[in-house]
Each structure stands twice: as structure tokens, then as C-alpha cells.
Design a protein around this motif. Structure first.
Motif: not given
Length: 158
Positions: A131-158
């Protein structure tokens, strides 16, 4: 009021990817939506989500949980800290005890272990370079960043 605090669910859950086969957590929650607690347990402290094998509603969930822990005390995974509530026992044995107590529960006897099995498939594909490992890595990094943004948003609300 005292009786209200006893009402809840005793759950039987597993996490094959984290703990292996035939290891089950028997715990309780008093939350109105017991699956919220189970999702919480599978968040950041373990690599994979938990599978639910049974949810048992009880008017006295603490007593039911204690009784099940007593029945499986020899099978505790952590023999030093019994508060961990993990037991190495076959699921049919747990079901037999619960059924023998006259309790009603819906059972799922096979762990889906979706994330774990999907991870194994990705690892096999990586190993065979099928499988295309490079595309998979890029997707993982994108999802990690989205999770960090969501966690920061939750902390700001709390």
C-alpha cells in the motif's frame, strides 16, 4: 437517595489489542449512559478501544460488582492491586456465573477488536509493501493535528 446511588450497570469489557485474549474488565458505572464510561476508559490510556460483552443493569451495582470480583478473585490479572478489576478468564465462564445468579444480560461473545484488527492489516500491508505508505503517513499526521486542535478547543471551553 442511598438507593439511587446504588443503581447502575456492571459491565464486562475487553481490549484484545491491549491485554490479549481472555482478559476482561468487570466494573461498574452509575452514569445514565453507561457506554460513555466505557468510551472514556478506551480514550488515551490504552492504544485500542474496548469491546462491550455485557451490560447488566442493577439496583445495587456496587454489591453485584463486589460479588463478581469475589467469584473471580483467583483470576485477577494484578494480584497485588485488586482495584484494577481485570481478570484472566474465559468469557463463557463469566457468562455462566452471571446466568447462575439469575441476572439478565445481553451478551456479545466475540470481541470485534476493530481498531486492533485494522491495525494488524495495516502492519501486514506495510510489511509486504502493498500500500501507499507515504499517503497513509500524511493522513495520520493530518488526523493527529485535527485531534490536537479539538483537544485545545475542549480545554478552552472547560
Amino acid at each position: 437517595m442511598a438507593q439511587q446511588t446504588k443503581t447502575g450497570h456492571v459491565y464486562v469489557i475487553s481490549n484484545v489489542g491491549s491485554f490479549g485474549e481472555n482478559v476482561f474488565k468487570v466494573g461498574l458505572t452509575r452514569r445514565l449512559e453507561p457506554l460513555d464510561r466505557i468510551r472514556e476508559l478506551g480514550d488515551a490510556s490504552v492504544p485500542f478501544e474496548f469491546d462491550v460483552h455485557a451490560l447488566i443493569h442493577s439496583e445495587d451495582a456496587p454489591s453485584l460488582e463486589r460479588e463478581l470480583h469475589k467469584r473471580f478473585v483467583r483470576e485477577q490479572v494484578n494480584k497485588v492491586n485488586p482495584r484494577k478489576e481485570f481478570f484472566r478468564v474465559a468469557l463463557p465462564n463469566i457468562r455462566q456465573v452471571v446466568d447462575g445468579m439469575g441476572l439478565q444480560a445481553q451478551w456479545t461473545m466475540t470481541a470485534e477488536a476493530r481498531e486492533f484488527r485494522e491495525t494488524q492489516a495495516v502492519e501486514r500491508a506495510m510489511k509486504s509493501q502493498s500500500f501507499e505508505e507515504g499517503a497513509w503517513i500524511q493522513q495520520q499526521l493530518k488526523e493527529q493535528e485535527a485531534a490536537r486542535v479539538e483537544e485545545t478547543r475542549k480545554e478552552a471551553v472547560a
